[in-house]
Design a protein around this motif. Structure first.
Motif, PDB file in Angstrom:
ATOM      1  N   THR A   1       1.156  -1.011  -0.194  1.00  0.00           N
ATOM      2  CA  THR A   1      -0.151  -0.156  -0.135  1.00  0.00           C
ATOM      3  C   THR A   1       0.742   1.619   0.321  1.00  0.00           C
ATOM      4  OG1 THR A   1       0.007  -0.242   2.671  1.00  0.00           O
ATOM      5  CG2 THR A   1      -1.833  -1.197   1.103  1.00  0.00           C
ATOM      6  N   ALA A   2       0.327   2.568  -0.213  1.00  0.00           N
ATOM      7  CA  ALA A   2       1.012   3.659  -0.655  1.00  0.00           C
ATOM      8  C   ALA A   2       1.391   3.918   1.144  1.00  0.00           C
ATOM      9  CB  ALA A   2      -0.275   4.985  -0.515  1.00  0.00           C
ATOM     10  N   GLU A   3       1.279   3.825   2.017  1.00  0.00           N
ATOM     11  CA  GLU A   3       1.668   3.644   3.389  1.00  0.00           C
ATOM     12  C   GLU A   3       3.373   3.608   3.692  1.00  0.00           C
ATOM     13  OE1 GLU A   3      -1.217   2.848   2.786  1.00  0.00           O
ATOM     14  OE2 GLU A   3      -2.447   5.131   3.496  1.00  0.00           O
ATOM     15  N   GLN A   4       3.321   1.629   2.719  1.00  0.00           N
ATOM     16  CA  GLN A   4       4.408   1.271   2.470  1.00  0.00           C
ATOM     17  C   GLN A   4       5.801   2.072   1.870  1.00  0.00           C
ATOM     18  OE1 GLN A   4       1.996  -2.674   2.162  1.00  0.00           O
ATOM     19  NE2 GLN A   4       3.124  -3.244   3.521  1.00  0.00           N
ATOM     20  N   LEU A   5       5.183   2.515   1.140  1.00  0.00           N
ATOM     21  CA  LEU A   5       6.254   2.845   0.024  1.00  0.00           C
ATOM     22  C   LEU A   5       6.477   4.630   0.300  1.00  0.00           C
ATOM     23  CD1 LEU A   5       3.763   2.224  -3.357  1.00  0.00           C
ATOM     24  CD2 LEU A   5       6.148   1.190  -1.889  1.00  0.00           C
ATOM     25  N   GLN A   6       6.414   5.154   2.078  1.00  0.00           N
ATOM     26  CA  GLN A   6       6.474   6.558   2.084  1.00  0.00           C
ATOM     27  C   GLN A   6       8.351   7.134   2.261  1.00  0.00           C
ATOM     28  OE1 GLN A   6       3.991   7.205   5.804  1.00  0.00           O
ATOM     29  NE2 GLN A   6       2.677   7.526   4.316  1.00  0.00           N
TER      30      GLN A   6
ATOM     31  N   LEU B   1      10.278   0.593 -14.346  1.00  0.00           N
ATOM     32  CA  LEU B   1       9.762   0.855 -13.490  1.00  0.00           C
ATOM     33  C   LEU B   1      10.229   1.434 -12.177  1.00  0.00           C
ATOM     34  CD1 LEU B   1       8.929  -2.032 -11.133  1.00  0.00           C
ATOM     35  CD2 LEU B   1      11.191  -2.641  -9.907  1.00  0.00           C
ATOM     36  N   ASP B   2      11.872   2.235 -12.633  1.00  0.00           N
ATOM     37  CA  ASP B   2      11.550   3.655 -11.884  1.00  0.00           C
ATOM     38  C   ASP B   2      11.590   4.544 -12.190  1.00  0.00           C
ATOM     39  OD1 ASP B   2      12.619   1.599  -9.784  1.00  0.00           O
ATOM     40  OD2 ASP B   2      14.785   1.734 -10.522  1.00  0.00           O
ATOM     41  N   ASN B   3      10.784   4.900 -13.776  1.00  0.00           N
ATOM     42  CA  ASN B   3      10.417   5.904 -14.182  1.00  0.00           C
ATOM     43  C   ASN B   3       9.276   6.818 -13.064  1.00  0.00           C
ATOM     44  OD1 ASN B   3      12.300   6.098 -15.660  1.00  0.00           O
ATOM     45  ND2 ASN B   3      11.138   4.748 -17.630  1.00  0.00           N
ATOM     46  N   ILE B   4       8.935   5.439 -12.130  1.00  0.00           N
ATOM     47  CA  ILE B   4       7.626   5.885 -11.630  1.00  0.00           C
ATOM     48  C   ILE B   4       7.881   6.051 -10.068  1.00  0.00           C
ATOM     49  CG2 ILE B   4       5.594   5.164 -10.562  1.00  0.00           C
ATOM     50  CD1 ILE B   4       6.062   2.508 -12.720  1.00  0.00           C
ATOM     51  N   THR B   5       7.545   7.155  -9.952  1.00  0.00           N
ATOM     52  CA  THR B   5       7.701   8.265  -8.743  1.00  0.00           C
ATOM     53  C   THR B   5       6.788   6.588  -7.408  1.00  0.00           C
ATOM     54  OG1 THR B   5       7.799   9.736  -9.491  1.00  0.00           O
ATOM     55  CG2 THR B   5       7.784  10.411  -7.067  1.00  0.00           C
ATOM     56  N   PRO B   6       7.456   6.471  -6.356  1.00  0.00           N
ATOM     57  CA  PRO B   6       7.019   5.796  -5.257  1.00  0.00           C
ATOM     58  C   PRO B   6       5.948   6.648  -4.801  1.00  0.00           C
ATOM     59  CG  PRO B   6       8.448   5.294  -4.995  1.00  0.00           C
ATOM     60  CD  PRO B   6       8.711   6.505  -6.231  1.00  0.00           C
ATOM     61  N   PHE B   7       5.427   7.897  -4.636  1.00  0.00           N
ATOM     62  CA  PHE B   7       4.685   8.893  -3.721  1.00  0.00           C
ATOM     63  C   PHE B   7       3.673   9.374  -4.641  1.00  0.00           C
ATOM     64  CE2 PHE B   7       2.361  12.941  -3.431  1.00  0.00           C
ATOM     65  CZ  PHE B   7       2.471  13.043  -1.921  1.00  0.00           C
ATOM     66  N   ASP B   8       3.535   8.938  -6.456  1.00  0.00           N
ATOM     67  CA  ASP B   8       1.729   8.522  -6.903  1.00  0.00           C
ATOM     68  C   ASP B   8       1.787   7.478  -6.864  1.00  0.00           C
ATOM     69  OD1 ASP B   8       2.199  10.909  -7.906  1.00  0.00           O
ATOM     70  OD2 ASP B   8       3.756  10.937  -9.073  1.00  0.00           O
TER      71      ASP B   8
ATOM     72  N   LEU C   1      11.240   3.004  -6.783  1.00  0.00           N
ATOM     73  CA  LEU C   1       9.953   1.625  -7.101  1.00  0.00           C
ATOM     74  C   LEU C   1      11.380   0.266  -6.478  1.00  0.00           C
ATOM     75  CD1 LEU C   1       7.263   1.204  -6.616  1.00  0.00           C
ATOM     76  CD2 LEU C   1       7.127   1.109  -8.629  1.00  0.00           C
ATOM     77  N   SER C   2      12.415   0.153  -6.763  1.00  0.00           N
ATOM     78  CA  SER C   2      12.551  -0.787  -7.511  1.00  0.00           C
ATOM     79  C   SER C   2      13.833  -0.809  -5.809  1.00  0.00           C
ATOM     80  CB  SER C   2      14.537   0.026  -7.627  1.00  0.00           C
ATOM     81  OG  SER C   2      13.964  -0.100  -9.337  1.00  0.00           O
ATOM     82  N   MET C   3      14.319   0.663  -4.832  1.00  0.00           N
ATOM     83  CA  MET C   3      14.163   0.192  -3.323  1.00  0.00           C
ATOM     84  C   MET C   3      12.947   0.304  -2.548  1.00  0.00           C
ATOM     85  SD  MET C   3      15.799   3.642  -1.140  1.00  0.00           S
ATOM     86  CE  MET C   3      16.606   3.789  -2.480  1.00  0.00           C
ATOM     87  N   CYS C   4      11.861   0.133  -3.141  1.00  0.00           N
ATOM     88  CA  CYS C   4      11.084   0.174  -2.534  1.00  0.00           C
ATOM     89  C   CYS C   4      10.211  -1.678  -2.066  1.00  0.00           C
ATOM     90  CB  CYS C   4       9.717   0.556  -2.895  1.00  0.00           C
ATOM     91  SG  CYS C   4       9.620   1.952  -2.640  1.00  0.00           S
ATOM     92  N   LEU C   5      10.408  -2.238  -3.161  1.00  0.00           N
ATOM     93  CA  LEU C   5      10.207  -3.778  -3.960  1.00  0.00           C
ATOM     94  C   LEU C   5      11.233  -4.474  -3.429  1.00  0.00           C
ATOM     95  CD1 LEU C   5       8.783  -3.269  -7.099  1.00  0.00           C
ATOM     96  CD2 LEU C   5       7.092  -3.763  -5.013  1.00  0.00           C
ATOM     97  N   GLN C   6      12.614  -3.878  -2.732  1.00  0.00           N
ATOM     98  CA  GLN C   6      14.283  -4.871  -2.870  1.00  0.00           C
ATOM     99  C   GLN C   6      13.257  -5.762  -1.507  1.00  0.00           C
ATOM    100  OE1 GLN C   6      16.861  -5.815  -4.820  1.00  0.00           O
ATOM    101  NE2 GLN C   6      16.271  -7.493  -3.487  1.00  0.00           N
ATOM    102  N   GLY C   7      13.590  -7.117  -1.278  1.00  0.00           N
ATOM    103  CA  GLY C   7      13.231  -7.709   0.406  1.00  0.00           C
ATOM    104  C   GLY C   7      12.102  -7.409   0.555  1.00  0.00           C
ATOM    105  N   ARG C   8      11.427  -6.978   0.309  1.00  0.00           N
ATOM    106  CA  ARG C   8       9.882  -6.805   0.874  1.00  0.00           C
ATOM    107  C   ARG C   8       8.822  -7.746   0.707  1.00  0.00           C
ATOM    108  NH1 ARG C   8       7.135  -2.592   3.053  1.00  0.00           N
ATOM    109  NH2 ARG C   8       8.829  -1.203   2.301  1.00  0.00           N
TER     110      ARG C   8
END
Length: 893
Positions: free
Chosen positions: A708-713, A760-767, A718-725
């Motif tokens: 969810t968005a809360e987990q991406l803050q 993948l990394d063209n997408i801003t996690p905040f969006d 996005l690579s950093m967000c997904l790695q190991g999650r």
């Protein structure tokens, strides 16, 4: 000899040139030329929708055909190539919007009414972007009743009584709650809130009595501000469910407003004047009255009464120094006093009457103004001038006559101009000349048929016995279930010749077209005297003030915008690429101009098509902003057709709802109808959807993991967000992989759009709103070969919602512009082989396009199972904009 011959020719040429110069130099001619140029430069459009029925039920389909006319040419319009049609609920909220392609001024479409809608007074509104410049008063805007019995267990019936307390209005609403079979919901808890003009007046709780009735009392302390609203009631059912109903409040009193309208705008001393009167009750409907005109000494001058829907007229010869008022008696026995407009000491009046062959206009002049300068009178329709006359008033009455055959059908605006070219009098009339210029005939082989028998309808269209080519729509209904209200119908005549040129509500518009007798003509003239009309303002033409053009005509579907630097400066020569995988892969590119502008024109795409726009600057860098051109949506204005609002919709449509109930239940029994709400007998525990706007083909939330968005803050990429999650998911070279498929990157889906794995990394996690990770074969199988390496379904905060635009930096955005709706085809069963399957259709047949060739067209269909009088309504136009309508009936036994 030659010299003598040439000299007269030269003199004649010189005289013609001098007179031509004077004519061109004449200020009034210049004014008329301004109007001509204004009309050519800013032509208007009108819209009519032919609906298959006058009312509907939840579960029905609304079928319609659109006709768009160019008022400057009176032909089917080529100005716009797109039409917007909206279904608006009682909350003034757009429930559905269709964008339809306009080809030669016509189009067609449909609305499906799912059982997630509630009963109520809905509106169908239609307009083009170009029409928005003139304002919403001239849109097609019709109120229709939509009942709900098939998906409804609670019915309400409400009646109102009114009383006054000082300046306040007291209202008592008696609301009765019953089930589908008429059984009362007795001793049930009810909570309610009264809302007037969006302001909460009172909230309370109550318990229904043994008849299912509860009394709702409230007080309106500001009746001049708050005139209508709604009661929101919540009924607690025995099974602990709650049902919310909204009940319209059309009025908060039984007051009647009475207004008087001098024929050309003014009362002038010693100039006899026709004065129209209009009485409207608080519910917006005309109410007949009677009364007497008295002067300021109490002397009775004239007795009068209204003759049709609260409208009538009287004659008054105002005397010097006198003021006038009307003592009015209402149908409940009460009385009121209303002032007439003030009397001017001097001035001009315009009186217009019609004979069988001519329109006669008279200008009445006060004695002191005789000889004060040349007067001009202009007659125009839709800003096209059809008659001009000039006269220097040497006497008090100036008369001119116009043959009706020189005037078009519809509203004619007469304006009198003073010597200095100021409009001083105005009068509207309706000329019935040429209404239904197309002689349209519908016929069948016989007048009586059996159930499910095939019917062949023949259509013939001609003008003065000359066959024509035109486009027509045909609706067939059974009057036993769809009861026609002929006077209240809107049709191609009422829309394009009457209501589209009038601001405000017209009650029972088709009444004025059913007959052409003396009474109907008089009633129509009273309507013209009491109704405002301001499509073109003379003061704007005189001053040369152009309309405020905010919306250009839509000629094609296009996607455009501007490429800028992060500092907001234009980025010229940027490469802009457009991608879409909706309905097959599509890609194209262009280069931005010196202002950073880009445009992809002449596109063809359906509604809900998603695009990706990618930009790189002249140095092939992606550090740019993409600003898309987005046209703001049309504001929903308050419903002007207040008189058409029905408080008890289900009760008013009870017989129709019973018939439609039988139809839907039969379809449900045969498994041919889908229901979108939970049935009462099915016990389903609602489960919160963690990805409510998802485009996941398995359904939102049906995934192996949801981020969810809360987990991406707290991550920047996005690579950093997904790695190991997520177990089994790894990131390599900016791409996502599953360990079990190490060589195949995961497919990325952004708001329903499939993009390349390196996006993948063209997408801003905040969006991002949610990321759904599909790993197991059960979740990836639906994506076929593309899902072989797993799928990441990404839903953005706007891309999956209503905005349709999501910004990804750098250099990429997703964009969902409004595309064309693909109209469905009306299903018409064929009974070539006998069948016992019940056929309970309420619309027997609908076709939006019957093209006449050599003036003839044919359609075939089969009757339903219900006996009765079947009513055929055909409407249409030819390429020159001539209109035609025909109604035909036959029996089914």
């Amino acid at each position: 000899m030659k010299f003598r011959l040439i000299l007269p020719l030269l003199l004649l040429t010189l005289l013609i040139a001098v007179f031509a110069y004077k004519a061109d130099d004449d200020p009034f001619n210049a004014l008329l030329k301004k109007l001509e140029v204004y009309n050519e430069k800013y032509p208007q459009e009108k819209v009519h929708l032919h609906l298959d029925k006058p009312y509907y039920a939840i579960g029905d389909d609304i079928w319609f055909k659109a006709y768009v006319i160019n008022t400057q040419t009176s032909k089917l319009s080529a100005i716009s190539s797109a039409l917007y049609v909206e279904l608006i609920n009682e909350k003034d909220s757009v429930k559905k919007q269709l964008k339809l392609p306009l080809v030669s001024g016509v189009s067609w479409g449909d609305f499906k009414l799912p059982d997630s809608l509630t009963e109520g007074n809905y509106r169908i509104r239609a307009y083009t972007q170009w029409m928005r410049n003139a304002g919403s008063d001239f849109f097609f805007d019709k109120t229709i009743k939509i009942g709900n019995s098939w998906a409804n267990n609670v019915f309400t019936s409400t009646s109102y009584t009114y009383s006054k307390q000082n300046i306040s209005e007291k209202v008592n609403a008696v609301v009765r709650f019953t089930d589908k079979n008429g059984q009362a919901y007795a001793n049930s808890e009810v909570s309610y809130e009264v809302i007037l003009n969006f302001r909460s007046i009172t909230k309370a709780k109550a318990v229904t009595n043994d008849k299912g009735i509860v009394n709702v009392n409230f007080q309106n302390s500001q009746p001049s501000l708050y005139k209508s609203g709604k009661i929101v009631v919540t009924l607690n059912l025995p099974d602990k469910k709650k049902v919310i109903k909204q009940i319209p409040i059309k009025a908060t009193s039984n007051a009647v407003d009475v207004q008087f309208f001098p024929e050309s705008g003014n009362l002038v001393e010693n100039l006899p004047c026709k004065v129209a009167v209009k009485a409207v009750n608080a519910s917006g409907l005309g109410e007949d009255i009677e009364g007497v005109i008295v002067d300021n000494t109490g002397l009775e001058v004239y007795k009068f009464s209204t003759t049709h829907l609260g409208m009538g007229s009287l004659f008054l010869n105002p005397q010097p120094g006198k003021t006038y008022s009307a003592k009015v008696k209402f149908k409940d026995g009460s009385e009121g006093i209303f002032n007439l407009p003030k009397v001017s000491a001097s001035g001009y009046l315009l009186a217009v009457t019609q004979t069988a062959e001519n329109v006669v206009a008279k200008i009445l002049v006060s004695p002191g103004l005789v000889g004060s300068g040349e007067l001009k009178i202009v007659a125009q329709n839709n800003s096209n001038v059809y008659f001009v006359s000039r006269a220097a008033p040497s006497k008090q009455i100036i008369t001119t006559s116009i043959p009706k055959k020189e005037l078009p059908a519809g509203i004619i605006q007469f304006t009198v101009f003073s010597a200095d070219n100021r409009p001083i009098c105005e009068r509207l009339i309706f000329v019935n000349n040429g209404v239904g210029k197309i002689d349209l005939k519908v016929a069948s082989a016989k007048q009586s048929y059996t159930k499910k028998e095939k019917v062949d309808l023949n259509l013939e269209a001609a003008i003065n016995n000359k066959p024509l080519e035109g486009t027509f729509s045909i609706a067939v209904t059974n009057t036993a279930s769809v009861i026609p209200d002929e006077e209240n119908e809107s049709n191609i005549f009422t829309s394009l010749l009457l209501t589209s040129d009038i601001m405000g509500y017209v009650e029972k518009p088709n009444y004025y077209f059913l007959k052409n007798d003396t009474k109907t003509q008089q009633d129509l003239d009273n309507l013209m005297l009491t109704q405002g009309w301001r499509r073109i303002l003379w003061k704007n033409v005189i001053s040369g003030l152009p309309p405020n053009i905010r919306f250009e005509p839509e000629k094609t579907l296009k996607i455009s915008g501007t490429i800028t630097t992060y500092g907001g400066k234009p980025s010229p020569n940027s490469k802009v690429s457009l991608f879409s995988s909706s309905g097959g892969f599509f890609a194209t590119d262009t280069i931005s101009d010196a202002q950073g502008r880009f445009s992809f024109d002449n596109l063809i795409f359906n509604d809900s098509t998603k695009f990706i726009v990618q930009a790189r600057n002249a140095k092939n860098k992606k550090s740019v902003d993409i600003k898309m051109d987005v046209v703001a949506g049309q504001v929903v204005t308050k419903n002007k057709n207040t008189g058409d609002i029905e408080v008890n919709v289900n009760e008013a449509l009870s017989s129709y709802l019973k018939q439609s109930d039988n139809f839907f239940e039969e379809l449900t029994r045969r498994g041919l109808l889908e229901r979108s709400i939970t049935l009462k007998e099915v016990n389903i525990v609602e489960k919160k959807n963690p990805a409510k706007n998802s485009s996941n083909l398995n359904g939102g939330g049906n995934a192996d993991a949801v981020i969810t968005a809360e987990q991406l803050q707290n991550c920047t990429t996005l690579s950093m967000c997904l790695q190991g999650r997520v177990a089994g998911l790894m990131i390599r070279d900016g791409k996502a992989y599953l360990l079990r498929n190490g060589n195949t990157p995961m497919q990325i889906v952004i708001d329903g759009m499939m993009v390349e794995p390196d996006f993948l990394d063209n997408i801003t996690p905040f969006d991002i709103e949610t990321i759904e990770v599909l790993k197991s074969i059960g979740n990836t199988a639906i994506y076929g070969m593309r899902g072989g390496g797993g799928v990441l379904v990404i839903t953005t905060k706007t891309g999956g919602g209503t905005a349709g635009l999501s910004s990804f930096t750098p250099g990429i955005i997703t964009f969902s512009p409004k595309g064309f709706y693909t109209a469905r085809q009306f299903y018409s069963p064929k009974y070539e082989v006998a069948t016992n399957t019940p056929d309970l259709r309420t619309t027997i047949y609908w076709t939006p396009h019957v093209a006449t060739k050599d003036g003839k067209g044919t359609v075939s269909y089969y009757n339903a199972d219900q006996p009765g009088t079947y009513r055929v309504v055909a409407e249409g136009a030819d390429l020159d904009g001539n209109l035609g309508r025909a109604v035909y009936t036959y029996e089914v036994k």
